[in-house]
Design an enzyme around this catalytic site. Structure first.
Site, short mmCIF file in Angstrom:
data_model
loop_
_atom_site.label_atom_id
_atom_site.label_comp_id
_atom_site.label_asym_id
_atom_site.label_seq_id
_atom_site.Cartn_x
_atom_site.Cartn_y
_atom_site.Cartn_z
N GLY A 102 0.78 -1.24 0.00
CA GLY A 102 0.00 0.00 0.00
C GLY A 102 0.81 1.28 0.00
O GLY A 102 0.25 2.36 0.20
N TRP A 123 2.11 2.97 -2.49
CA TRP A 123 1.67 3.92 -3.53
C TRP A 123 0.40 4.62 -3.06
O TRP A 123 0.25 5.83 -3.21
CB TRP A 123 1.42 3.19 -4.87
CG TRP A 123 2.66 2.96 -5.67
CD1 TRP A 123 3.92 2.81 -5.18
CD2 TRP A 123 2.77 2.86 -7.10
NE1 TRP A 123 4.80 2.60 -6.21
CE2 TRP A 123 4.13 2.63 -7.40
CE3 TRP A 123 1.85 2.93 -8.15
CZ2 TRP A 123 4.60 2.47 -8.71
CZ3 TRP A 123 2.32 2.78 -9.46
CH2 TRP A 123 3.67 2.57 -9.74
N ASP A 180 -5.74 -5.32 -4.61
CA ASP A 180 -4.66 -6.31 -4.66
C ASP A 180 -5.22 -7.69 -4.29
O ASP A 180 -6.25 -7.79 -3.62
CB ASP A 180 -3.53 -5.95 -3.68
CG ASP A 180 -2.22 -6.63 -4.07
OD1 ASP A 180 -1.33 -5.95 -4.61
OD2 ASP A 180 -2.08 -7.86 -3.85
N ASP A 206 -8.74 -9.83 -7.70
CA ASP A 206 -7.84 -10.10 -8.82
C ASP A 206 -8.16 -9.12 -9.96
O ASP A 206 -9.31 -9.08 -10.44
CB ASP A 206 -8.08 -11.55 -9.27
CG ASP A 206 -7.16 -11.98 -10.40
OD1 ASP A 206 -6.55 -11.11 -11.05
OD2 ASP A 206 -7.07 -13.20 -10.63
N ASP A 261 1.32 -1.15 -10.23
CA ASP A 261 2.70 -1.57 -9.92
C ASP A 261 2.74 -3.09 -9.89
O ASP A 261 3.54 -3.69 -9.18
CB ASP A 261 3.08 -0.97 -8.55
CG ASP A 261 4.54 -1.13 -8.21
OD1 ASP A 261 5.35 -1.30 -9.15
OD2 ASP A 261 4.88 -1.10 -7.02
N LYS A 318 3.82 -0.72 -14.42
CA LYS A 318 5.17 -1.30 -14.38
C LYS A 318 5.33 -2.28 -15.53
O LYS A 318 4.43 -3.08 -15.80
CB LYS A 318 5.38 -2.02 -13.05
CG LYS A 318 6.68 -2.83 -13.03
CD LYS A 318 7.26 -2.94 -11.67
CE LYS A 318 6.57 -3.97 -10.81
NZ LYS A 318 7.04 -3.83 -9.43
N1 SAM Z 1 2.72 -0.61 -5.30
C1 SAM Z 1 2.77 -1.48 -4.15
C2 SAM Z 1 3.22 -0.67 -2.98
O1 SAM Z 1 3.70 0.42 -3.20
O2 SAM Z 1 3.07 -1.13 -1.86
C3 SAM Z 1 3.67 -2.68 -4.37
C4 SAM Z 1 3.10 -3.65 -5.37
S1 SAM Z 1 3.92 -5.17 -5.40
C5 SAM Z 1 5.42 -4.78 -6.19
C6 SAM Z 1 3.08 -6.09 -6.63
C7 SAM Z 1 1.70 -6.53 -6.20
O3 SAM Z 1 1.01 -7.04 -7.36
C8 SAM Z 1 1.67 -7.67 -5.19
O4 SAM Z 1 1.16 -7.20 -3.99
C9 SAM Z 1 0.75 -8.71 -5.84
O5 SAM Z 1 -0.14 -9.31 -4.92
C10 SAM Z 1 -0.01 -7.87 -6.84
N2 SAM Z 1 -0.66 -8.65 -7.90
C11 SAM Z 1 -0.10 -9.53 -8.76
N3 SAM Z 1 -1.03 -10.06 -9.57
C12 SAM Z 1 -2.22 -9.49 -9.24
C13 SAM Z 1 -3.55 -9.62 -9.73
N4 SAM Z 1 -3.84 -10.46 -10.73
N5 SAM Z 1 -4.54 -8.89 -9.16
C14 SAM Z 1 -4.25 -8.04 -8.14
N6 SAM Z 1 -3.00 -7.87 -7.63
C15 SAM Z 1 -2.00 -8.59 -8.17
#
Ligand code: SAM
Length: 292
Positions: A53, A55, A78, A94, A119, A159
């Site tokens: 969280g 961002w 997320d 999702d 992200d 990203k």
């Molecule tokens: N921007 C976040 C922060 O600042 O805290 C960090 C994000 S982290 C690098 C990547 C996130 O993508 C993970 O928490 C993962 O659960 C989420 N993610 C991956 N596939 C996903 C999906 N299909 N739906 C929702 N979230 C997903």
């Protein structure tokens, strides 16, 4: 955030802790915002793949600093559960699912979003091809959400892992946004292939109507399909009689296939200078000598 000593040496990790950010990623969005002026005019914001969280924390703080905390609407989505953040609606879901998009749309009512950020990163398997493919699918899912949510002129940030097919993605993004840039924030490690596409001035092609299509066709209502400008694809046309001869089959020489029953025929045109001509000449010469 873990407590590995490598992390402790990372200045952004330390800075995140000092400022109360849940992850060092906050500084990537901060630097993107500073470079590209993403949030100064935004009120309605969608943060995809948002856990833990940081961002959303940055966005909420920015709205407070701009004096827009009250009217702003921020939603963070997320797969993983997130601890609450003041001023942010949390949704554990999702982003590739149609139901998630419907829930985001419900939260925003009829108001479009000014910016959609993502992200997203999959669980890395270490198999580069698979990781890059899943990452690309996440970007497309995020773009799908953006195309439903954004107001004309809105922005999209996602990203990406820069790899051999990334140019194709840039071309696809350019169909929706005339202004697409790839930005590598200082806080993103040089050793990482990660970068961020910053897409501005959302301008879908004329005639594009956002429709919610699931990536799983069985989840779509009957008759719900991409059409006209929504399906910007080259048409696939099958030519020839489908009940005719099958080019993938081997037919027996005795098979009854009408006029084409097998009769050995000489070549229609003899080869002009076949590579075996020299060998034939020598053989004939040798055979002649034997007879003498
Ligand atoms: N921007 C976040 C922060 O600042 O805290 C960090 C994000 S982290 C690098 C990547 C996130 O993508 C993970 O928490 C993962 O659960 C989420 N993610 C991956 N596939 C996903 C999906 N299909 N739906 C929702 N979230 C997903």
């Amino acid at each position: 955030m873990g407590k590995a000593s490598k992390d402790k040496r990372d200045v952004y990790y330390r800075k995140a802790k000092a400022l109360g950010y849940r992850a060092r990623s906050a500084f990537k969005l901060e630097q993107l915002d500073e470079q590209c002026d993403l949030l100064s005019k935004a009120t309605n914001i969608v943060d995809l793949c948002a856990a833990p969280g940081s961002w959303s924390q940055y966005i909420a703080r920015r709205m407070r600093d701009l004096g827009r905390a009250k009217e702003s609407r921020i939603i963070a989505i997320d797969l993983q559960e997130m601890a609450p953040i003041e001023g942010v609606k949390m949704l554990q879901a999702d982003i590739t699912k149609k139901s998630t998009l419907e829930e985001i749309l419900r939260y925003f009512g009829n108001t479009p979003a000014d910016i959609v950020v993502s992200d997203g990163a999959p669980d890395v398997t270490g198999l580069h091809d698979i990781d890059e493919y899943v990452q690309a699918q996440l970007v497309l899912a995020a773009l799908n959400v953006a195309s439903q949510m954004l107001r004309p002129g809105g922005s999209f940030v996602a990203k990406v892992f820069r790899q051999k097919d990334t140019d194709l993605l840039y071309s696809q993004l350019k169909m929706y946004f005339p202004d697409v840039a790839v930005v590598k924030p200082r806080s993103s490690r040089n050793s990482s292939i990660e970068a961020f596409v910053v897409c501005r001035n959302y301008s879908p092609v004329p005639g594009f109507v956002p429709v919610i299509i699931s990536s799983d066709p069985s989840k779509n209502a009957e008759g719900e399909a991409l059409s006209d400008m929504n399906r910007i694809a080259v048409p696939f046309i099958s030519a020839g009689d489908l009940s005719g001869l099958d080019s993938d089959m081997s037919y027996s020489l005795d098979a009854d296939i009408g006029d084409l029953s097998y009769v050995p025929l000489p070549p229609v045109v003899a080869p002009i200078q076949p590579p075996y001509a020299e060998a034939l000449r020598r053989k004939r010469e040798a055979d002649g000598q034997k007879q003498e």
